[in-house]
Scaffold this motif. Structure first.
Motif, mmCIF file in Angstrom:
data_model
loop_
_atom_site.group_PDB
_atom_site.id
_atom_site.type_symbol
_atom_site.label_atom_id
_atom_site.label_comp_id
_atom_site.label_asym_id
_atom_site.label_seq_id
_atom_site.Cartn_x
_atom_site.Cartn_y
_atom_site.Cartn_z
ATOM 1 N N LYS A 31 36.444 39.264 49.478
ATOM 2 C CA LYS A 31 36.399 39.823 48.128
ATOM 3 C C LYS A 31 36.432 38.651 47.166
ATOM 4 N N ALA A 32 35.356 38.448 46.449
ATOM 5 C CA ALA A 32 35.289 37.353 45.479
ATOM 6 C C ALA A 32 36.123 37.694 44.254
ATOM 7 N N ALA A 33 36.456 36.679 43.489
ATOM 8 C CA ALA A 33 37.266 36.886 42.289
ATOM 9 C C ALA A 33 36.527 37.738 41.269
ATOM 10 N N LEU A 34 37.244 38.690 40.710
ATOM 11 C CA LEU A 34 36.746 39.539 39.631
ATOM 12 C C LEU A 34 37.805 39.562 38.546
ATOM 13 N N SER A 35 37.396 39.520 37.315
ATOM 14 C CA SER A 35 38.361 39.536 36.226
ATOM 15 C C SER A 35 38.883 40.953 36.032
ATOM 16 N N VAL A 61 37.911 43.216 54.272
ATOM 17 C CA VAL A 61 37.588 41.799 54.116
ATOM 18 C C VAL A 61 38.627 40.934 54.829
ATOM 19 N N GLY A 62 38.178 39.776 55.281
ATOM 20 C CA GLY A 62 39.112 38.834 55.891
ATOM 21 C C GLY A 62 39.824 37.979 54.858
ATOM 22 N N MET A 308 31.422 29.250 51.113
ATOM 23 C CA MET A 308 31.382 30.667 50.769
ATOM 24 C C MET A 308 30.334 30.844 49.680
ATOM 25 N N LEU A 309 29.533 31.881 49.799
ATOM 26 C CA LEU A 309 28.477 32.131 48.826
ATOM 27 C C LEU A 309 28.647 33.528 48.252
ATOM 28 N N VAL A 331 30.633 35.298 53.297
ATOM 29 C CA VAL A 331 29.880 36.057 52.300
ATOM 30 C C VAL A 331 30.862 36.646 51.295
ATOM 31 N N GLY A 332 30.672 36.323 50.020
ATOM 32 C CA GLY A 332 31.531 36.851 48.968
ATOM 33 C C GLY A 332 30.946 38.112 48.363
ATOM 34 N N LEU A 333 31.780 39.130 48.238
ATOM 35 C CA LEU A 333 31.385 40.402 47.635
ATOM 36 C C LEU A 333 32.291 40.676 46.448
ATOM 37 N N GLY A 334 31.695 40.886 45.289
ATOM 38 C CA GLY A 334 32.482 41.156 44.098
ATOM 39 C C GLY A 334 32.250 42.556 43.586
ATOM 40 N N ARG A 335 31.162 42.740 42.838
ATOM 41 C CA ARG A 335 30.884 44.032 42.215
ATOM 42 C C ARG A 335 30.792 45.196 43.209
#
Length: 418
Positions: A31-35, A61-62, A308-309, A331-335
């Motif tokens: 899980k990528a950073a989200l504001s 997610v790991g 990480m992308l 793999v980064g997933l945000g939205r």
């Protein structure tokens, strides 16, 4: 399942990743950073952010990376930021860490300072490497003043202090935010850093700040605690921070022992991280991963640096291709996680092949930017209130709710994944 995903070996998504320092991430999805913008008025985390991360704790997610936590109580990037400058909210942080880790994910805190990129409604006189305002944002961001050398050294110490407190509270590591036009990004760019002392004037001096931040954090948390960085491949501005200089920064950080690099790109004036920047080729968008070619270059020059992308991944095909190619490790997933909080678990189990993220678009750029702005924020607020996301909710309702929660001033700057 989609035709392209039938028979696809997605086992690469479930493989653990061991970092060079021995730290292990359970799988290749993050899980990528989200504001979030969900902190209390006193700048502490509070219950809403814990509720959100409790919902995400079982996402599959790991690795989970929080939205940016600020290092200075006088410098906020936006309303609702959490700030960790001292131990006053230590119990709150401990509870947040425990909740976020309860599903088995490793959790890192993204730490940040906005520099000049703070709304004038929050800071009337922000600080920056040089007294240069954010271009094209008159009325939104105030004119900054130039930091003194002593203040720069103090800020380096604040990054280290924040890292030490959050890891003591139970978070597994930290990610330095060095992208998207915030303070570290400002030091790196010749457009925003026009100093002529030891902190600017040459590429080596411009990157000194981020190197010193990394060194200070490492000294604070030790070798076994992961210290990652999110870095722009470029800021996509003429005369700005380009790919060649970015690669030089990566080499310098790798030499200092950074544990993982997350690749991103863009600033508020060129939002490439959202895939809306006109300089991005259509072929890049079709590959899903907006900055994959840059990651491939880093891999060729620094084969042992974990990468990480984030940015654009929507299908299992795109994720597996990126991992199988060897270009990236995570793999980064945000939205997607704002509308499908269980999407990673569904991917791993073979029950999903593609994210349903799809804000309604009108073709009118200003209107579509507003729709994009509110779509994800409202979903996070719903989960923070104990509700499920409503991805098909009409855009007008999202805009109305966002304005009710954040006020009209919040629409004057693009809010996005951090």
């Amino acid at each position: 399942m989609t035709g392209t995903a039938q028979g696809l070996d997605r086992s690469v998504l479930a493989r653990p990743l061991k970092l060079p320092n021995g730290f292990e991430i359970p799988n290749r999805l993050a899980k990528a950073a989200l504001s979030e913008g969900l902190g209390r008025r006193d700048l502490s985390p509070g219950d809403r952010i814990k509720n959100l991360y409790h919902r995400w704790s079982g996402s599959g997610v790991g690795l989970t990376i929080t939205g940016n936590v600020m290092v200075d109580r006088t410098a906020l990037g936006e309303p609702g930021n959490v700030v960790v400058q001292d131990r006053r909210d230590f119990q709150d942080l401990t509870e947040w860490a425990a909740v976020a880790k309860s599903g088995g994910s490793k959790v890192w805190v993204q730490i940040n300072h906005p520099g000049r990129q703070t709304p004038r409604t929050l800071t009337s006189r922000p600080v920056a490497p040089s007294a240069i305002a954010v271009p094209g944002t008159a009325g939104v961001f105030a004119q900054p003043r130039e930091l003194t050398s002593r203040e720069i050294e103090d800020l380096i110490g604040k990054f280290a202090t924040t890292a030490g407190i959050v890891t003591e509270a139970g978070f597994d590591g930290v990610q330095i935010h060095g992208a998207h036009g915030y303070l570290i990004s400002q030091f790196l760019s010749p457009l925003s850093n026009q100093r002529t002392d030891d902190w600017g004037g040459t590429p080596e001096k411009r990157r000194r700040f981020v190197v010193e931040v990394l060194r200070a954090i490492r000294a604070e948390v030790g070798a076994e605690t992961p210290v990652a960085i999110k870095l722009n491949s470029a800021d996509f501005q003429r005369g700005g921070f380009g790919e060649d200089e970015s690669i030089e920064v990566v080499h310098a950080l790798a030499a200092e022992g950074v544990d993982l690099l997350e690749v991103s790109g863009g600033t508020y004036t060129s939002a490439a991280m959202l895939g809306v920047d006109p300089s991005l080729k259509e072929s890049t968008r079709r590959r899903e991963a907006y900055f994959l070619s840059y990651a491939e270059r880093v891999r060729s020059e620094l084969p042992d640096l974990p990468l990480m992308l984030t940015g654009g991944f929507r299908t299992v095909d795109g994720m597996v291709d990126a991992l199988d190619s060897g270009a990236v490790d995570v793999v980064g997933l945000g939205r997607p996680l704002t509308v499908q909080p269980d999407f990673p678990a569904e991917l791993l189990a073979g029950r999903a092949d593609e994210s349903i993220v799809n804000p309604r678009r009108s073709g009118i750029r200003m209107l579509d930017n507003l729709t994009e702005l509110t779509y994800y924020s409202v979903q996070m607020r719903r989960m923070a209130a104990g509700k499920e996301p409503a991805p098909d909710r009409h855009a007008a309702l999202n805009v109305g709710q966002y304005l009710l929660n954040n006020g009209f001033e919040s629409l004057r700057r693009p809010r996005r994944g951090h």
